[in-house]
Design a protein around this motif. Structure first.
Motif, short mmCIF file in Angstrom:
data_model
loop_
_atom_site.label_atom_id
_atom_site.label_comp_id
_atom_site.label_asym_id
_atom_site.label_seq_id
_atom_site.Cartn_x
_atom_site.Cartn_y
_atom_site.Cartn_z
N HIS A 186 42.01 34.37 34.96
CA HIS A 186 43.24 33.81 34.37
C HIS A 186 44.44 34.70 34.67
CE1 HIS A 186 41.39 30.46 32.35
NE2 HIS A 186 40.50 31.24 31.76
N ALA A 187 44.25 36.01 34.63
CA ALA A 187 45.37 36.93 34.90
C ALA A 187 45.84 36.81 36.35
CB ALA A 187 44.94 38.36 34.60
N VAL A 188 44.91 36.69 37.28
CA VAL A 188 45.29 36.54 38.69
C VAL A 188 45.99 35.21 38.91
CG1 VAL A 188 44.36 36.21 41.02
CG2 VAL A 188 43.57 38.11 39.64
N ASP A 189 45.45 34.13 38.32
CA ASP A 189 46.06 32.82 38.50
C ASP A 189 47.46 32.77 37.89
OD1 ASP A 189 43.90 31.87 39.88
OD2 ASP A 189 42.95 30.96 38.13
N GLU A 190 47.63 33.37 36.73
CA GLU A 190 48.94 33.35 36.07
C GLU A 190 49.89 34.40 36.65
OE1 GLU A 190 50.05 31.17 33.78
OE2 GLU A 190 48.15 30.12 34.07
N GLY A 191 49.37 35.58 36.93
CA GLY A 191 50.22 36.68 37.39
C GLY A 191 50.69 36.53 38.82
N PHE A 192 49.86 35.94 39.66
CA PHE A 192 50.21 35.80 41.06
C PHE A 192 50.55 34.36 41.44
CE2 PHE A 192 47.57 39.65 41.16
CZ PHE A 192 48.48 40.51 41.73
N GLY A 193 50.69 33.50 40.44
CA GLY A 193 51.06 32.12 40.71
C GLY A 193 52.49 32.04 41.24
N LEU A 194 52.73 31.07 42.07
CA LEU A 194 54.05 30.93 42.70
C LEU A 194 54.94 30.01 41.87
CD1 LEU A 194 52.94 30.54 46.40
CD2 LEU A 194 53.81 32.57 45.30
N ARG A 195 56.18 30.41 41.74
CA ARG A 195 57.15 29.58 41.04
C ARG A 195 57.55 28.41 41.94
NH1 ARG A 195 59.20 34.71 40.68
NH2 ARG A 195 60.94 34.12 42.00
N PRO A 196 57.90 27.28 41.36
CA PRO A 196 58.25 26.09 42.17
C PRO A 196 59.44 26.33 43.09
CG PRO A 196 57.86 25.45 39.88
CD PRO A 196 57.82 26.95 39.94
N ASN B 194 47.06 31.04 48.68
CA ASN B 194 45.78 30.51 48.20
C ASN B 194 44.61 31.07 49.00
OD1 ASN B 194 46.93 29.02 46.18
ND2 ASN B 194 47.10 27.16 47.40
N ARG B 195 44.85 31.46 50.25
CA ARG B 195 43.79 32.09 51.05
C ARG B 195 43.34 33.39 50.43
NH1 ARG B 195 46.02 32.31 57.05
NH2 ARG B 195 47.98 31.89 56.04
N TYR B 196 44.27 34.12 49.85
CA TYR B 196 43.97 35.45 49.34
C TYR B 196 43.55 35.45 47.88
CZ TYR B 196 45.96 36.78 53.74
OH TYR B 196 46.21 36.89 55.09
N PHE B 197 43.81 34.35 47.14
CA PHE B 197 43.36 34.30 45.75
C PHE B 197 41.84 34.35 45.66
CE2 PHE B 197 47.38 32.06 44.06
CZ PHE B 197 47.94 33.29 43.77
N ALA B 198 41.15 33.63 46.52
CA ALA B 198 39.69 33.64 46.49
C ALA B 198 39.15 35.03 46.81
CB ALA B 198 39.14 32.62 47.49
N ILE B 199 39.77 35.70 47.76
CA ILE B 199 39.33 37.06 48.10
C ILE B 199 39.61 38.02 46.95
CG2 ILE B 199 39.74 39.00 49.67
CD1 ILE B 199 40.40 36.89 51.82
#
Length: 184
Positions: free
Chosen positions: A18-28, A42-47
């Protein structure tokens, strides 16, 4: 104690996702300005999820072994433990810097080519051909350098590899003389 360690490990894995998804999420507005950035990130989120999950699992295994009476954290204080941890940290640092450098250069080339496709900028056919070629060549060079640095960090003698790369580079240089002459 083992069940508590495993439960805390699972909570840490869920919390890190959750922290990675929220912290590194991109603003519109950032995604509008840089259209390809979402696909790149998105390529690097899985890694990143995999690396964090693996680190938490390793810590949970060591903590469980420590709870069972095995001195699993004692090896960290030895010379070998410090060397292994230092090699892993410095290798990860080099890889992260290389990925950041590669993504910056690649995105600049893509934006430059996209400006040409949209009609903002007039590029010659030669530039449209050479820029993707430059990007691929840069990927090969950066990957090779990072590979050599990581091998040197883990203790592999890279002297013979460098000599072999020099000989191969010389052979490719002589072999591609006419190609370079045609491009120029």
């Amino acid at each position: 104690l083992s069940i508590i360690i495993l439960f805390v490990g699972k909570l840490l894995i869920i919390g890190s996702r959750h922290a990675v998804d929220e912290g590194f999420g991109l603003r519109p507005e950032l995604m509008e300005k840089y259209p390809g950035l979402a696909a790149r990130s998105n390529r690097y989120f899985a890694i990143l999820h995999m690396v964090i999950t693996t680190a938490i699992l390793i810590l949970a295994v060591f903590a469980t072994l420590q709870a069972w009476g095995v001195d699993s954290f004692g090896w960290v204080g030895t010379d070998t433990g410090r060397r292994v941890i230092g090699s892993v940290v410095s290798s990860l640092f080099v890889i992260i810097l290389a990925v950041i450098f590669w993504e910056m250069v690649s995105s600049m080339i893509e934006r430059y080519l996209a400006r040409s496709d949209s009609g903002e900028l007039e590029l010659s056919a030669r530039a449209k051909t050479l820029l993707p070629l430059l990007r691929k060549a840069l990927l090969v060079v950066v990957s090779t350098i990072v590979g050599f640095i990581v091998l040197a960090e883990i203790g592999v003698n890279i002297g013979p590899l460098l000599a072999g790369a020099g000989v191969v580079g010389l052979a490719v240089g002589f072999g591609s003389q006419t190609l370079v002459k045609d491009v120029i």
